[in-house]
Design a protein around this motif. Sequence first.
Motif, mmCIF file in Angstrom:
data_model
loop_
_atom_site.group_PDB
_atom_site.id
_atom_site.type_symbol
_atom_site.label_atom_id
_atom_site.label_comp_id
_atom_site.label_asym_id
_atom_site.label_seq_id
_atom_site.Cartn_x
_atom_site.Cartn_y
_atom_site.Cartn_z
ATOM 1 N N ALA A 23 0.909 -1.183 0.047
ATOM 2 C CA ALA A 23 -0.032 0.140 0.001
ATOM 3 C C ALA A 23 0.890 1.102 0.039
ATOM 4 N N VAL A 24 0.280 2.381 -0.577
ATOM 5 C CA VAL A 24 0.952 3.657 -0.409
ATOM 6 C C VAL A 24 0.187 4.445 0.865
ATOM 7 N N SER A 25 0.992 4.955 1.591
ATOM 8 C CA SER A 25 0.707 5.860 2.730
ATOM 9 C C SER A 25 0.548 7.233 2.355
ATOM 10 N N GLU A 26 -0.112 8.186 3.336
ATOM 11 C CA GLU A 26 -0.180 9.558 2.973
ATOM 12 C C GLU A 26 1.088 10.144 2.840
ATOM 13 N N GLY A 27 2.320 9.456 3.287
ATOM 14 C CA GLY A 27 3.581 10.170 2.894
ATOM 15 C C GLY A 27 4.093 9.811 1.760
ATOM 16 N N GLY A 28 3.589 9.068 1.222
ATOM 17 C CA GLY A 28 3.910 8.716 -0.328
ATOM 18 C C GLY A 28 4.934 7.612 -0.531
ATOM 19 N N ASN A 29 5.177 6.920 0.477
ATOM 20 C CA ASN A 29 5.836 5.824 0.473
ATOM 21 C C ASN A 29 5.186 4.364 -0.020
ATOM 22 N N PHE A 30 5.751 3.682 -0.724
ATOM 23 C CA PHE A 30 4.932 2.297 -0.876
ATOM 24 C C PHE A 30 5.571 1.097 -0.193
ATOM 25 N N THR A 31 4.757 0.424 0.507
ATOM 26 C CA THR A 31 5.517 -0.649 1.292
ATOM 27 C C THR A 31 4.743 -2.188 0.877
ATOM 28 N N TYR A 32 5.959 -2.903 0.415
ATOM 29 C CA TYR A 32 5.263 -4.298 0.185
ATOM 30 C C TYR A 32 4.694 -4.967 1.147
ATOM 31 N N ASN A 33 3.630 -5.797 0.939
ATOM 32 C CA ASN A 33 3.041 -6.734 2.079
ATOM 33 C C ASN A 33 4.309 -7.472 2.704
ATOM 34 N N GLY A 34 4.263 -7.389 4.068
ATOM 35 C CA GLY A 34 5.435 -7.944 4.846
ATOM 36 C C GLY A 34 5.122 -9.366 4.733
ATOM 37 N N MET A 35 4.228 -10.158 4.295
ATOM 38 C CA MET A 35 4.139 -11.416 4.225
ATOM 39 C C MET A 35 4.923 -12.188 3.321
ATOM 40 N N PHE A 36 5.150 -11.226 2.166
ATOM 41 C CA PHE A 36 5.902 -11.576 1.045
ATOM 42 C C PHE A 36 7.220 -12.087 1.077
ATOM 43 N N SER A 37 7.926 -13.044 0.756
ATOM 44 C CA SER A 37 9.320 -13.185 0.854
ATOM 45 C C SER A 37 9.960 -12.399 -0.070
ATOM 46 N N GLN A 38 11.492 -11.991 0.123
ATOM 47 C CA GLN A 38 11.988 -11.343 -0.878
ATOM 48 C C GLN A 38 11.762 -11.904 -2.556
ATOM 49 N N GLY A 39 11.888 -13.204 -2.493
ATOM 50 C CA GLY A 39 11.640 -13.949 -4.012
ATOM 51 C C GLY A 39 10.425 -13.585 -4.484
ATOM 52 N N LEU B 95 -2.173 1.250 17.393
ATOM 53 C CA LEU B 95 -2.472 1.065 16.133
ATOM 54 C C LEU B 95 -3.902 0.181 16.153
ATOM 55 N N VAL B 96 -4.925 0.587 15.586
ATOM 56 C CA VAL B 96 -6.256 0.104 15.755
ATOM 57 C C VAL B 96 -7.012 -0.220 14.160
ATOM 58 N N ALA B 97 -7.393 -1.688 14.207
ATOM 59 C CA ALA B 97 -8.100 -1.849 12.952
ATOM 60 C C ALA B 97 -9.416 -2.869 13.333
ATOM 61 N N ASP B 98 -10.268 -2.840 12.434
ATOM 62 C CA ASP B 98 -11.364 -3.669 12.916
ATOM 63 C C ASP B 98 -10.716 -5.187 12.532
ATOM 64 N N GLY B 99 -10.087 -5.393 11.604
ATOM 65 C CA GLY B 99 -9.493 -6.913 11.281
ATOM 66 C C GLY B 99 -8.343 -6.846 10.500
ATOM 67 N N PHE B 100 -7.625 -8.094 10.665
ATOM 68 C CA PHE B 100 -6.325 -8.155 9.952
ATOM 69 C C PHE B 100 -6.271 -9.287 9.101
ATOM 70 N N ALA B 101 -6.803 -9.332 7.860
ATOM 71 C CA ALA B 101 -6.668 -10.422 6.985
ATOM 72 C C ALA B 101 -5.134 -10.975 6.714
ATOM 73 N N ASP B 102 -4.179 -9.997 6.501
ATOM 74 C CA ASP B 102 -2.622 -10.296 6.373
ATOM 75 C C ASP B 102 -2.197 -9.180 7.242
ATOM 76 N N GLY B 103 -0.705 -9.109 6.742
ATOM 77 C CA GLY B 103 0.050 -8.084 7.713
ATOM 78 C C GLY B 103 0.403 -6.900 6.677
ATOM 79 N N SER B 104 -0.191 -6.667 5.588
ATOM 80 C CA SER B 104 0.014 -5.485 4.650
ATOM 81 C C SER B 104 -0.217 -4.213 5.292
ATOM 82 N N ILE B 105 -1.251 -4.120 5.863
ATOM 83 C CA ILE B 105 -1.457 -2.605 6.493
ATOM 84 C C ILE B 105 -0.427 -2.397 7.686
ATOM 85 N N ILE B 106 -0.072 -3.387 8.296
ATOM 86 C CA ILE B 106 0.847 -3.382 9.472
ATOM 87 C C ILE B 106 2.365 -2.928 8.792
ATOM 88 N N SER B 107 2.905 -3.470 7.677
ATOM 89 C CA SER B 107 3.967 -3.133 7.266
ATOM 90 C C SER B 107 4.021 -1.690 6.944
#
Length: 218
Positions: A69-85, A131-143
């Motif tokens: 996801a892209v944050s309001e700061g303009g940075n893109f962060t990969y889903n932290g559940m992905f491996s580097q490969g 940090l609050v969410a209604d739910g976490f399906a994966d770790g992407s938003i936390i990353s």
Amino acid sequence: MYFETRAQAGQLIAARLIEKYRYENCVVLALSDGGVLVGEQIASQLHCVLTMLVTENIDVPGESTSFGAVSEGGNFTYNGMFSQGEIDEYTSEFHGYLDEQKRLAFNRINRLIGEGGMIDEDLLRNRTIILVADGFADGSIISVAIDYLKPIRVQRLVIAAAVATVAAVDVLHVAADELHILDVKENFLGINHYFEDNEIPSHEETVAKINQIVLNWR
């Protein structure tokens, strides 16, 4: 566990936090529109400010999997559940698509909240961040949230949600000093499944509400 509303889930989480964090140096940082409905209850009970990290998710084409996801700061962060490969493979395969989606996502955020962003970093600095969410399906938003907070010195990082997958909790444990998840699911059926009432304000309505809350808190 099922919940009538996101507000009910927020009240249950607040009950876990109130003894330790009420009147302490805390900020509730919601990670989605639904997270704001949960976070309102926590912030009210703890008597602390509520704000929101605005993000735009980018999915892998043809899949229900988040690139990141892209944050309001303009940075893109990969889903932290992905491996580097996996990151290298997706980046190679979808390079042009990904660059275009990043640009469009950041433009949408700027149109919604303006170039100055929603969060005043002084509100976060040297405080306990919940940090609050209604739910976490994966770790992407936390990353994304962790990446956004990296340059900001915080006292403690607490993560709270109504429901999360087992895989997401594994990521959350690594990221957080403290974790409060009301229910962890092996067979996850989507966040909305666990709430009877899924009426959530629009992104624009949520942003307007947060801006007013921060203005009044100051």
